[in-house]
Write a protein that holds these residues in place. Sequence first.
Motif, short mmCIF file in Angstrom:
data_model
loop_
_atom_site.label_atom_id
_atom_site.label_comp_id
_atom_site.label_asym_id
_atom_site.label_seq_id
_atom_site.Cartn_x
_atom_site.Cartn_y
_atom_site.Cartn_z
N VAL A 120 0.85 -1.19 0.00
CA VAL A 120 0.00 0.00 0.00
C VAL A 120 0.89 1.25 0.00
N THR A 121 0.62 2.14 -0.94
CA THR A 121 1.32 3.42 -1.00
C THR A 121 0.30 4.55 -0.90
N VAL A 122 0.63 5.57 -0.12
CA VAL A 122 -0.25 6.72 0.07
C VAL A 122 0.17 7.82 -0.90
N ALA A 123 -0.82 8.49 -1.50
CA ALA A 123 -0.56 9.47 -2.56
C ALA A 123 -0.11 10.83 -2.02
N HIS A 124 0.89 10.82 -1.15
CA HIS A 124 1.51 12.08 -0.73
C HIS A 124 2.54 12.45 -1.79
N TYR A 125 2.04 12.88 -2.94
CA TYR A 125 2.85 13.01 -4.14
C TYR A 125 3.85 14.15 -4.08
N ARG A 126 3.69 15.09 -3.15
CA ARG A 126 4.67 16.17 -3.06
C ARG A 126 6.06 15.66 -2.70
N ARG A 127 6.14 14.52 -2.09
CA ARG A 127 7.45 13.92 -1.80
C ARG A 127 8.29 13.73 -3.07
N ALA A 128 7.62 13.57 -4.20
CA ALA A 128 8.33 13.29 -5.45
C ALA A 128 8.44 14.50 -6.36
N LEU A 129 8.02 15.67 -5.88
CA LEU A 129 8.13 16.88 -6.69
C LEU A 129 9.48 17.55 -6.47
N PRO A 130 10.02 18.22 -7.50
CA PRO A 130 11.39 18.76 -7.41
C PRO A 130 11.59 19.77 -6.29
N LEU A 131 10.59 20.61 -6.00
CA LEU A 131 10.75 21.62 -4.94
C LEU A 131 11.06 20.94 -3.60
N PHE A 132 10.32 19.90 -3.30
CA PHE A 132 10.46 19.28 -1.97
C PHE A 132 11.66 18.35 -1.89
N ILE A 133 12.08 17.82 -3.02
CA ILE A 133 13.35 17.08 -3.05
C ILE A 133 14.50 18.05 -2.76
N LYS A 134 14.45 19.24 -3.36
CA LYS A 134 15.48 20.26 -3.12
C LYS A 134 15.41 20.77 -1.69
N LEU A 135 14.21 20.97 -1.17
CA LEU A 135 14.05 21.43 0.21
C LEU A 135 14.71 20.46 1.18
N LYS A 136 14.42 19.18 1.01
CA LYS A 136 15.01 18.17 1.89
C LYS A 136 16.54 18.16 1.78
N GLU A 137 17.03 18.34 0.57
CA GLU A 137 18.48 18.39 0.35
C GLU A 137 19.11 19.56 1.10
N LEU A 138 18.49 20.74 1.03
CA LEU A 138 19.02 21.92 1.71
C LEU A 138 19.04 21.73 3.22
N ILE A 139 17.96 21.14 3.77
CA ILE A 139 17.90 20.91 5.21
C ILE A 139 18.90 19.85 5.63
N ASP A 140 18.95 18.75 4.88
CA ASP A 140 19.87 17.65 5.23
C ASP A 140 21.32 18.09 5.20
N HIS A 141 21.65 19.03 4.29
CA HIS A 141 23.03 19.51 4.18
C HIS A 141 23.28 20.74 5.05
N GLN A 142 22.31 21.08 5.89
CA GLN A 142 22.43 22.19 6.84
C GLN A 142 22.87 23.50 6.18
N ILE A 143 22.27 23.77 5.03
CA ILE A 143 22.60 25.00 4.30
C ILE A 143 22.23 26.24 5.12
N ILE A 144 21.18 26.14 5.95
CA ILE A 144 20.81 27.27 6.81
C ILE A 144 21.23 27.01 8.26
N GLY A 145 22.18 26.13 8.44
CA GLY A 145 22.65 25.81 9.78
C GLY A 145 21.67 24.92 10.52
N ASP A 146 21.62 25.05 11.83
CA ASP A 146 20.69 24.27 12.64
C ASP A 146 19.30 24.90 12.56
N VAL A 147 18.31 24.09 12.23
CA VAL A 147 16.95 24.61 12.14
C VAL A 147 16.44 24.93 13.53
N ARG A 148 15.87 26.13 13.68
CA ARG A 148 15.34 26.59 14.97
C ARG A 148 13.81 26.62 15.00
N LEU A 149 13.22 27.12 13.90
CA LEU A 149 11.78 27.40 13.92
C LEU A 149 11.19 27.13 12.54
#
Length: 323
Positions: A120-149
């Motif tokens: 079973v797969t849930v259609a949370h399709y934004r996970r596969a869109l380029p904006l959110f792939i890039k967003l996750k990459e920026l957070i994972d690589h700490q481009i803005i440092g430690d997330v606060r808020l």
Amino acid sequence: MENITWGILGCGDVTEVKSGPAFNKVANSKIEAVMRRNAEKAADYAKRHQIEKFYASADDLMNDDKINSIYIATPPSFHKEFAIQAMKAGKNVYIEKPVALNVAELNRMIEVEKQTGKKVTVAHYRRALPLFIKLKELIDHQIIGDVRLIDLKLLQKPNSEMIAKTDENWRLNPEISGGGLFYDLAPHQLDILVQIFGAPEKSFGFSVNQTRKTAADDVTIGQMLFKKDIVFNGIWNFNAHPDNEIEQCEIIGSQGKIIFSFFGNEMALVKNGQTEVFSFENPYHIQQNMIKKTVKHFLGKEENPCSLKDALLSLKIMESFTT
């Protein structure tokens, strides 16, 4: 299993462009039949989309031996019943969000998934869109440092263009939708956040029905604490004046911030006094990337892009904000 043959259960408006045609555009994937309670509308859909068969009965669709996977695109109140029926009929399932009306229903679906061994797969399709792939990459690589808020604001006027229109307007009936417009839009947002930041350590909030124009609450406030002391604050208001409309999320870190819309295609990175804007192009059929990943998962070639247990995280948060 070499190919995924689909039965679409509930071929309504959401399947016209956003999802339906994509099932025939992905490799090793074909729509075998569609179903809608109104046989005339089911026949019309099948004719327009060059699909060989149509049904007016869910049972007939489930019993079609040529179908090995079911796409459930009905209103949420039918999700649990049809997902369980499909799994017990030996079909894999791709299911729209919100995946269930409540956590109890979803836990039952998870039990049946385990019992039947179906996927079973849930259609949370934004996970596969380029904006959110890039967003996750920026957070994972700490481009803005430690997330606060994380600050999320969604204020919309009544009858906003953001809300999908249907004849019955079932989204405003909590018995069908689960909880009004919050349950329609918040799953997209909260799923991305839990994908990036994991399950929150705390979540709480409240909902109110300020206008009393429908049975659904029109304002929801929510707060969360993620790991590493990341604080989330969110507001969803569906009775705002048009001048006050906004749909924006800011992720603020120790070295900068990211500003974006969950329902747009641009993202701004603000750092060291400079702003870099990223623009993204979504597929015409916006679910196509997710459907491609789902087909590969059903064929045993990829991990599940969004499991029932993944969806459980955001549904638990939604309940904590509204009950």
